[in-house]
Design a protein around this motif. Structure first.
Motif, PDB file in Angstrom:
ATOM      1  N   ILE A  95       0.834  -1.198   0.000  1.00 33.72           N
ATOM      2  CA  ILE A  95       0.000   0.000   0.000  1.00 33.72           C
ATOM      3  C   ILE A  95       0.871   1.251   0.000  1.00 33.72           C
ATOM      4  CG2 ILE A  95      -1.643   1.321   1.396  1.00 33.72           C
ATOM      5  CD1 ILE A  95      -2.891  -1.311   2.243  1.00 33.72           C
ATOM      6  N   LYS A  96       1.972   1.220   0.757  1.00 37.16           N
ATOM      7  CA  LYS A  96       2.896   2.354   0.747  1.00 37.16           C
ATOM      8  C   LYS A  96       3.520   2.538  -0.635  1.00 37.16           C
ATOM      9  CE  LYS A  96       4.100   1.921   5.646  1.00 37.16           C
ATOM     10  NZ  LYS A  96       5.194   1.685   6.617  1.00 37.16           N
ATOM     11  N   ASP A  97       3.862   1.410  -1.269  1.00 36.64           N
ATOM     12  CA  ASP A  97       4.420   1.516  -2.627  1.00 36.64           C
ATOM     13  C   ASP A  97       3.386   2.048  -3.608  1.00 36.64           C
ATOM     14  OD1 ASP A  97       6.798   0.477  -1.678  1.00 36.64           O
ATOM     15  OD2 ASP A  97       6.287  -1.595  -2.180  1.00 36.64           O
ATOM     16  N   ALA A  98       2.123   1.683  -3.385  1.00 35.48           N
ATOM     17  CA  ALA A  98       1.072   2.124  -4.300  1.00 35.48           C
ATOM     18  C   ALA A  98       0.886   3.634  -4.264  1.00 35.48           C
ATOM     19  CB  ALA A  98      -0.242   1.419  -3.961  1.00 35.48           C
ATOM     20  N   PHE A  99       1.167   4.262  -3.142  1.00 40.51           N
ATOM     21  CA  PHE A  99       1.028   5.713  -3.058  1.00 40.51           C
ATOM     22  C   PHE A  99       1.983   6.407  -4.032  1.00 40.51           C
ATOM     23  CE2 PHE A  99      -1.099   4.991   1.051  1.00 40.51           C
ATOM     24  CZ  PHE A  99      -2.192   5.833   0.875  1.00 40.51           C
ATOM     25  N   PHE A 100       3.204   5.908  -4.146  1.00 46.57           N
ATOM     26  CA  PHE A 100       4.138   6.486  -5.111  1.00 46.57           C
ATOM     27  C   PHE A 100       3.655   6.254  -6.545  1.00 46.57           C
ATOM     28  CE2 PHE A 100       6.718   5.613  -1.333  1.00 46.57           C
ATOM     29  CZ  PHE A 100       7.299   6.852  -1.132  1.00 46.57           C
ATOM     30  N   PHE A 160       2.619   9.213  -9.593  1.00 39.76           N
ATOM     31  CA  PHE A 160       2.986   9.278 -11.013  1.00 39.76           C
ATOM     32  C   PHE A 160       1.756   9.146 -11.904  1.00 39.76           C
ATOM     33  CE2 PHE A 160       7.030   7.702  -9.154  1.00 39.76           C
ATOM     34  CZ  PHE A 160       7.839   8.741  -9.571  1.00 39.76           C
ATOM     35  N   LEU A 161       0.823   8.277 -11.503  1.00 39.06           N
ATOM     36  CA  LEU A 161      -0.387   8.093 -12.296  1.00 39.06           C
ATOM     37  C   LEU A 161      -1.232   9.357 -12.322  1.00 39.06           C
ATOM     38  CD1 LEU A 161      -2.132   6.115 -13.910  1.00 39.06           C
ATOM     39  CD2 LEU A 161      -3.239   5.462 -11.754  1.00 39.06           C
ATOM     40  N   ALA A 162      -1.344  10.047 -11.178  1.00 43.38           N
ATOM     41  CA  ALA A 162      -2.142  11.273 -11.126  1.00 43.38           C
ATOM     42  C   ALA A 162      -1.534  12.347 -12.020  1.00 43.38           C
ATOM     43  CB  ALA A 162      -2.229  11.765  -9.683  1.00 43.38           C
ATOM     44  N   VAL A 175       2.153   0.415 -14.981  1.00 45.86           N
ATOM     45  CA  VAL A 175       1.605  -0.794 -14.357  1.00 45.86           C
ATOM     46  C   VAL A 175       2.701  -1.826 -14.134  1.00 45.86           C
ATOM     47  CG1 VAL A 175       0.016  -2.731 -14.695  1.00 45.86           C
ATOM     48  CG2 VAL A 175      -0.700  -0.404 -15.260  1.00 45.86           C
ATOM     49  N   ASN A 176       3.594  -1.985 -15.096  1.00 36.15           N
ATOM     50  CA  ASN A 176       4.703  -2.923 -14.908  1.00 36.15           C
ATOM     51  C   ASN A 176       5.673  -2.439 -13.839  1.00 36.15           C
ATOM     52  OD1 ASN A 176       4.779  -5.313 -16.989  1.00 36.15           O
ATOM     53  ND2 ASN A 176       3.954  -3.557 -18.091  1.00 36.15           N
ATOM     54  N   LEU A 177       5.822  -1.115 -13.736  1.00 32.92           N
ATOM     55  CA  LEU A 177       6.636  -0.582 -12.647  1.00 32.92           C
ATOM     56  C   LEU A 177       6.018  -0.933 -11.303  1.00 32.92           C
ATOM     57  CD1 LEU A 177       8.942   1.213 -11.565  1.00 32.92           C
ATOM     58  CD2 LEU A 177       7.428   3.181 -11.865  1.00 32.92           C
ATOM     59  N   LEU A 178       4.699  -0.825 -11.199  1.00 31.34           N
ATOM     60  CA  LEU A 178       4.018  -1.186  -9.957  1.00 31.34           C
ATOM     61  C   LEU A 178       4.161  -2.671  -9.663  1.00 31.34           C
ATOM     62  CD1 LEU A 178       2.162  -0.270  -7.643  1.00 31.34           C
ATOM     63  CD2 LEU A 178       0.218  -0.816  -9.121  1.00 31.34           C
ATOM     64  N   ILE A 179       4.048  -3.488 -10.686  1.00 34.50           N
ATOM     65  CA  ILE A 179       4.195  -4.933 -10.490  1.00 34.50           C
ATOM     66  C   ILE A 179       5.607  -5.273 -10.034  1.00 34.50           C
ATOM     67  CG2 ILE A 179       4.167  -7.158 -11.684  1.00 34.50           C
ATOM     68  CD1 ILE A 179       1.942  -6.037 -13.469  1.00 34.50           C
ATOM     69  N   ALA A 180       6.602  -4.627 -10.644  1.00 32.32           N
ATOM     70  CA  ALA A 180       7.992  -4.887 -10.249  1.00 32.32           C
ATOM     71  C   ALA A 180       8.237  -4.452  -8.805  1.00 32.32           C
ATOM     72  CB  ALA A 180       8.943  -4.158 -11.197  1.00 32.32           C
ATOM     73  N   THR A 181       7.655  -3.307  -8.425  1.00 31.19           N
ATOM     74  CA  THR A 181       7.805  -2.840  -7.043  1.00 31.19           C
ATOM     75  C   THR A 181       7.158  -3.808  -6.073  1.00 31.19           C
ATOM     76  OG1 THR A 181       7.767  -0.565  -7.851  1.00 31.19           O
ATOM     77  CG2 THR A 181       7.428  -0.895  -5.495  1.00 31.19           C
ATOM     78  N   PHE A 182       5.972  -4.289  -6.416  1.00 27.78           N
ATOM     79  CA  PHE A 182       5.289  -5.261  -5.560  1.00 27.78           C
ATOM     80  C   PHE A 182       6.076  -6.568  -5.463  1.00 27.78           C
ATOM     81  CE2 PHE A 182       0.731  -3.421  -6.139  1.00 27.78           C
ATOM     82  CZ  PHE A 182       1.094  -2.361  -5.321  1.00 27.78           C
ATOM     83  N   SER A 183       6.650  -6.977  -6.579  1.00 28.48           N
ATOM     84  CA  SER A 183       7.437  -8.221  -6.568  1.00 28.48           C
ATOM     85  C   SER A 183       8.660  -8.093  -5.680  1.00 28.48           C
ATOM     86  CB  SER A 183       7.863  -8.574  -8.002  1.00 28.48           C
ATOM     87  OG  SER A 183       6.736  -8.760  -8.824  1.00 28.48           O
ATOM     88  N   TYR A 184       9.315  -6.932  -5.750  1.00 30.83           N
ATOM     89  CA  TYR A 184      10.486  -6.714  -4.894  1.00 30.83           C
ATOM     90  C   TYR A 184      10.086  -6.712  -3.420  1.00 30.83           C
ATOM     91  CZ  TYR A 184      14.271  -4.240  -2.555  1.00 30.83           C
ATOM     92  OH  TYR A 184      15.269  -3.874  -1.682  1.00 30.83           O
TER      93      TYR A 184
END
Length: 1229
Positions: free
Chosen positions: A947-952, A956-958, A1052-1061
């Motif tokens: 959730i913290k990663d999603a804020f970043f 960028f999305l906004a 979206v792939n950046l978010l997936i990579a962040t979540f994977s890490y």
């Protein structure tokens, strides 16, 4: 710059934008009187300059010039502002610039020393070695170079010394510079930077000096050294600073001698930083000419010791001869070396004159040289002879130490220890090896008064090896460390450090409160406030008892009481510290001194808690630290302390598990009643919590008297059908095991079951400890009808009931089941039974929901303010630290707001909406409940981090959404004043594009759009749909393609990579994360009443009656705390100390087995072998010399015998043997 500061010796920091003050206070000398040199036919002055270079003033008065026969610098030259200063860059050398300054020979030494320290930022020297000598252009001997490289430079590097020479590329100065350069190849840059080479040379002797002249300063000056200038008067690029002394002469030597002696004398009267001794200055004589006798004589009169290198030639040999041999010559029986009036005897003068003629037969001013040699002989006690063949280059630093101490013994009082100065020098140089071999070898009786000053130096200058050495040799830390000494240590912390800034900020508050001009120092009060700020609510303030401040008083009252004590006589300062090693440990940790803190930890008791305390302090300081390097070092040291706490506790757990459990929950007086579990939780010590011993204790607390492997469904079934707890459905620990083991005694009475201090299966630890304290000699076992702590055995029905209901796991299961029922009721009310406002509603089920929430509110109030002995503000701050408590407050607040709104017709719909949102928050509260699960717990942590990663990602999305949305809306519609449509099309519609909802008919004007629209502005203002603009439709399509490419592929792939890490990072240590967060949940349900809401109201009523009507005090103030005193406490501390010693012994053994330690030991052995080989070679050389002498003697005796055996007329057949022939014969053999 302030002129008064300059006159007092202070020099401001040099800035390139303001250098006007340097020429005002540093001068050069210019010849003002032309005194003809008789050997130049009137073309040259005795100052060395030609007639043409002199100003007209110097040539004007011919009569007075003719009357002067000898040129004198002070009389015939004048001072003018210097025109050469700044930085010096050697062209083609590839080294960092050096500093240089042209100054008059009469310049004040204090100004020169201050500009070197303040402006040039040269490090404070612990020793100054002034090297003097050299013989004109002669080559320095090879073994002398080895002494310089292996002896002098190595010793200077280990002591942090300044080396002063001539600084020129000739003779001895070039050899010293090359020795430093050669030593750099085998030494790191950090250690080599301790060696500071300073050149003091005559300005008129330096070649290419015109390249340095620039009145406004050079930054840098380009200095070119010609090729092949090996033995010349160019400046050497290995030096860090140059003082170019100008006495008005050109091409003449000796103008710097007097200034150099004054500077060395001034430095010798300065202090080495925070040490208690002056900077030692040592002169070293290597070879030398007769003209250097003046320099030796001047420095000896200033009581500066000299170290003479025997066998180096020239003046050094003369000094060695008169020191070693003249004093042993026979003296008259009546007069001795001096007459009765103190003047030297003529016989001594004649003997010294013979020595001078022997070594310098061609000198002209023989009488002047003899007078100086006589003066030197009278101060021979300050001269020490160094024989490189006998002592070796490796022992050079030890020799320097002995020379300096021998010189200082002349000023030592009779009743003082003559080795004290030697010890202070060893501490200043940080040479613990010298101290061990020379001072602490068992031959010297050290007393406390001899060691205390050196102990203070070692502490302030971060030298833990000396602290250990002093402690091992009898220094009593209890007598040494008083509160006054501790305050001195805290006042030595630099104000620029993070801790110094915090202490000064607290001190400023006390200074502002007093409002007087008194000079305030850091006291124990500031340290106590800093520790309270860093440690928080983990423990009580550590030093409050020293200042007689009540721990339960408010901050304002504590502040006034402390100010009252500090404004008085401060009697506490004379008292010894209660826990000296803990005080030193905290002091070292606050300064991030790794080795000192670890040593103090080794000496300190309660090692596990102390290590966790250091971990907590360092992690809190790292949050405040700004510099990245300091922050990383703090985190590294904190992790090291956590690992040490883990390893020591592991040693304790392997030895005796029951005592290790006591160790975790024991309240420590040293740390303000803190426990290991509490400190570890505050320090975020996850590795420590993951230890099997900690988890075993938590599991036994969690399960109580039930077996740990019991299935949860059985517990839930027994909760629905209570009589099942008396069957064999649930397995309990056998009663005989509980009697045999002191850790298995049933919990106390039912009235205190959910509010007392230790309601878990380890409650017997407390009673067992109390029994041992009251009856230490009672070794009888309890009788069959009693428990271990002497209470009567309860009936089976009562005891089994308590064993089931008083376990925290039972409370957890009950709360989970009732919470699901609460959510079901809440959902039923919202979906089915949500009546209109009064008088038609609410429904009965809704009233039940209200009462249920009321019981939850009561429990939150009890948890926040009733449990514990803290003040209201402290309890509120502690409660607000938990995120889930904030979630509870938000849920309850929304429920109350929704309840109030739904009661009125006007706000009925708003109230229903608030209650619906509140239901989501109550449902999300389930996440915390399932944190105890081994698989779900780590996943919850992963979810929070994601959730913290999603804020970043949303940021960028906004940015991209707003950029695309505004551009797309402006291109499609030229005019649309509707805010609703604009918001939907700018933000909402692009967001739906990400998930594939793309209205192609609206965006692409080539498609048919079945919607009624208009281009009439009036109708558009009235709310009519505007028509699309077709002129930029191609750009709209391109923007759509780019938007989908960036969002769906890139972001979206950046978010997936962040979540994977994040997932992989947490999953690697999922077990550690789960074990750490499990503690909070166990503490929460251990402290809760056994009944869950809404039945928890019965427990609250029972608690109210006990505390307010029956006045029964709670024995539970803190969670999981055990109070031990007397014999039991001492026994536990000794046992923990023993395990710590075993741990340290194991670590030492493991350290010795590492490859680096083996290489060090091998290096020492190889050095020893090489030293022995050198000694063997020396012995072999001596034996060969002895053999040559024996051959000569044998040949001579043989010749004598042959001559005597023949008659007087007969001659021997052999010629008379000579020494050279005998030597050659020996070599041939």
């Amino acid at each position: 710059m302030n002129e008064k500061d300059i006159e007092q010796g202070g020099v401001a920091v040099m800035q390139r934008t303001d250098l006007s003050w340097i020429p005002n206070f540093f001068k050069k000398r210019v010849c003002t009187t032309f005194v003809e040199d008789s050997s130049s036919n009137g073309g040259r002055c005795q100052c060395g300059s030609t007639r043409d270079t002199h100003p007209s003033v110097a040539l004007g008065d011919n009569f007075s010039t003719a009357m002067v026969s000898h040129w004198d610098s002070t009389q015939h030259s004048s001072e003018q502002p210097t025109d050469a200063y700044g930085e010096l860059e050697f062209v083609g050398a590839g080294k960092r610039p050096s500093y240089f300054l042209r100054l008059s020979s009469t310049t004040d030494s204090s100004r020169v020393f201050n500009i070197m320290r303040e402006n040039w930022k040269l490090p404070q020297p612990n020793l100054v070695v002034s090297v003097v000598g050299g013989e004109k252009k002669s080559e320095v001997k090879t073994w002398v170079r080895e002494v310089l490289r292996q002896g002098l430079v190595k010793a200077a590097q280990s002591t942090g010394a300044w080396i002063i020479t001539g600084g020129l590329m000739e003779g001895l100065g070039r050899c010293v510079g090359k020795a430093v350069k050669d030593h750099a190849t085998a030494t790191s840059a950090v250690t080599l930077s301790k060696v500071v080479l300073i050149g003091i040379a005559p300005w008129g002797l330096v070649k290419n000096r015109e390249q340095l002249v620039k009145p406004e300063g050079s930054f840098p000056a380009k200095y070119l050294v010609r090729n092949g200038a090996r033995d010349s008067c160019y400046l050497d690029n290995n030096y860090k600073a140059f003082l170019l002394v100008d006495d008005g002469t050109i091409g003449r030597n000796g103008g710097e001698v007097a200034f150099r002696a004054r500077l060395e004398d001034y430095i010798s009267r300065q202090r080495t930083g925070s040490a208690s001794i002056d900077i030692p200055v040592l002169n070293m004589l290597i070879s030398g000419e007769a003209s250097m006798l003046e320099a030796i004589d001047i420095s000896l009169k200033n009581s500066t010791p000299w170290l003479v290198l025997a066998g180096s030639g020239g003046l050094a040999n003369l000094v060695c001869d008169i020191v070693e041999n003249v004093q042993s010559a026979p003296m008259p029986s009546t007069g001795g070396a001096e007459n009765e009036d103190g003047t030297p005897s003529m016989e001594l003068r004649e003997r010294l004159a013979e020595k001078v003629k022997l070594y310098f037969p061609s000198e002209q001013e023989m009488d002047k040289h003899v007078d100086r040699v006589l003066s030197i002989y009278q101060n021979k006690d300050l001269i020490c002879i160094y024989n490189a063949e006998q002592e070796g280059a490796d022992d050079f630093d030890t020799v320097m130490l002995k020379v300096l101490v021998q010189a200082s013994k002349k000023n030592v009082m009779d009743n003082s220890n003559p080795y004290t100065d030697q010890l202070r020098l060893a501490v200043t140089w940080n040479r613990v090896d010298i101290a061990k071999s020379e001072l602490f070898n068992g031959n010297i009786d050290w007393k406390y008064d001899d060691l205390k000053d050196s102990m203070t130096d070692a502490l302030m200058n971060n030298k833990p090896q000396f602290v250990r050495l002093f402690i091992d040799h009898g220094l009593n830390i209890l007598s040494y460390l008083t509160y006054e000494k501790l305050e001195d240590l805290y006042n030595s912390i630099p104000d620029t450090s993070q801790v110094g800034k915090l202490l000064q900020h607290i001190l400023k508050e006390r200074r502002n409160e007093s409002r007087n001009d008194k000079k305030y120092r850091i006291s124990i009060y500031e340290v106590s406030q800093l520790l309270e700020h860093l440690l928080g609510e983990v423990c009580q303030p550590i030093y409050n008892s020293v200042l007689r401040v009540d721990t339960n008083s408010t901050k304002r009252k504590a502040f006034k009481k402390a100010c009252q004590v500090l404004q008085g006589e401060c009697d506490y300062r004379k008292k010894p510290c209660d826990h000296p090693w803990l005080c030193l440990f905290i002091w070292a940790v606050l300064q991030n001194r790794s080795k000192m803190a670890i040593f103090c930890w080794e000496m300190c008791g309660e090692s596990v808690l102390t290590a966790l305390g250091g971990c907590k302090l360092l992690r809190e300081l790292s949050k405040l630290e700004i510099e990245t390097e300091a922050k990383l070092s703090m985190k590294e040291l904190a992790q090291k302390f956590e690992n040490m706490a883990h390893d020591v506790f592991s040693m304790c757990y392997q030895t005796k598990a029951s005592d290790s459990y006591k160790l975790l929950i024991r309240m420590s007086k040293m740390w303000g009643d803190a426990t290991c579990l509490k400190m570890a939780m505050a320090a975020d010590a996850r590795i420590f919590f993951s230890h099997d011993g900690v988890q075993s204790l938590l599991s036994q607390i969690w399960w109580g008297e039930m077996e740990r492997g019991t299935e949860l469904w059985k517990l839930a079934l027994a909760m629905v059908i209570p009589p099942l707890c008396y069957t064999k459905l649930i397995k309990f620990k056998k009663e005989d095991r509980a009697e045999d083991k002191s850790v298995m005694v049933p919990p106390p009475s039912a009235t205190d079951c959910h509010h007392t201090e230790t309601v878990f299966s380890f409650n017997d630890i407390k009673h067992h400890s109390e029994a041992e304290q009251e009856e230490p000699n009672n070794i009888r076992r309890p009788t069959k009808g009693t428990l271990a702590h002497g209470k009567p055995k309860l009936p089976f029905l009562v005891s089994r009931w308590r064993q089931y209901w008083y376990a925290p796991v039972t409370s957890f299961i009950g709360n989970v089941m009732m919470y699901f029922l609460f959510l079901f009721l809440y959902a039923y009310v919202l979906l089915v039974d949500f009546k209109p406002p009064p008088p038609y509603g609410p429904a009965p089920s809704e009233y039940v929901l209200y009462f249920w929430v009321f019981t939850i509110v009561c429990e939150e109030i009890r948890e926040a303010f009733i449990v514990g002995s803290k003040t209201f503000t402290q309890s509120l701050m502690l409660y607000a630290q938990d995120v889930w408590n904030k979630c509870d407050v938000l849920a309850i607040s929304l429920f109350i707001a929704g309840l109030c709104c739904r009661m009125f017709k006007s706000s009925y719909s708003m109230g229903r909406g608030i209650l619906c949102i509140d239901y989501m928050i109550f449902t999300l509260r389930l996440i915390h409940i399932f944190a105890v699960h081994r698989q779900l717990g780590p996943k919850i942590i992963i979810l929070v981090k994601m959730i913290k990663d999603a804020f970043f990602f949303l940021f960028f999305l906004a940015v991209w959404l707003s950029a695309y949305g505004v551009a797309n809306q402006a291109l499609l519609y030229t005019y649309d004043p509707s805010p609703t449509r604009a918001f939907r099309r700018v933000l909402y519609r692009p967001y739906l594009h990400i998930f594939g909802q793309i209205p192609v008919e609206e965006i692409d004007t080539g498609k048919y759009w079945d919607r009624d629209c208009t281009d009439n502005i009036t109708l558009i203002d009235e709310g009519k749909e505007p028509c699309r603009d077709t002129s930029h439709n191609w750009l709209v399509v391109i923007l759509l393609v780019i938007f989908l490419l960036v969002t769906n592929i890139l972001l979206v792939n950046l978010l997936i990579a962040t979540f994977s890490y994040t997932f992989s990072k947490v999953q690697e240590r999922s077990d550690t994360y789960w074990k750490f967060q499990r503690y909070n949940l166990i503490v929460e349900y251990h402290s809760r009443p056994n009944l869950a809401p809404p039945f928890i109201i019965l427990s609250h009523i029972n608690l109210f009656i006990k505390r307010n009507l029956r006045k029964v005090k709670s024995t539970k103030i803190q969670h999981f705390a055990l109070h031990l005193e007397g014999r039991e406490a001492n026994k536990l501390v000794k046992w923990e100390t023993l395990q710590k010693e075993n741990f340290l012994a194991f670590e030492s053994k493991k350290q010795k087995g590492t490859d680096s330690e083996r290489m060090k030991r091998m290096s020492v052995k190889v050095d020893g072998v090489l030293k022995h080989v050198g000694e063997i070679r020396d012995i072999d050389r001596r034996l060969r010399t002895l053999e040559s002498e024996m051959e000569f003697c044998t040949s001579s005796l043989q010749w004598i015998m042959e001559a005597m055996s023949q008659s007087s007329t007969a001659k021997g057949s052999k010629a008379h043997p000579t020494r050279k022939a005998a030597a050659s014969a020996s070599l041939e053999k």
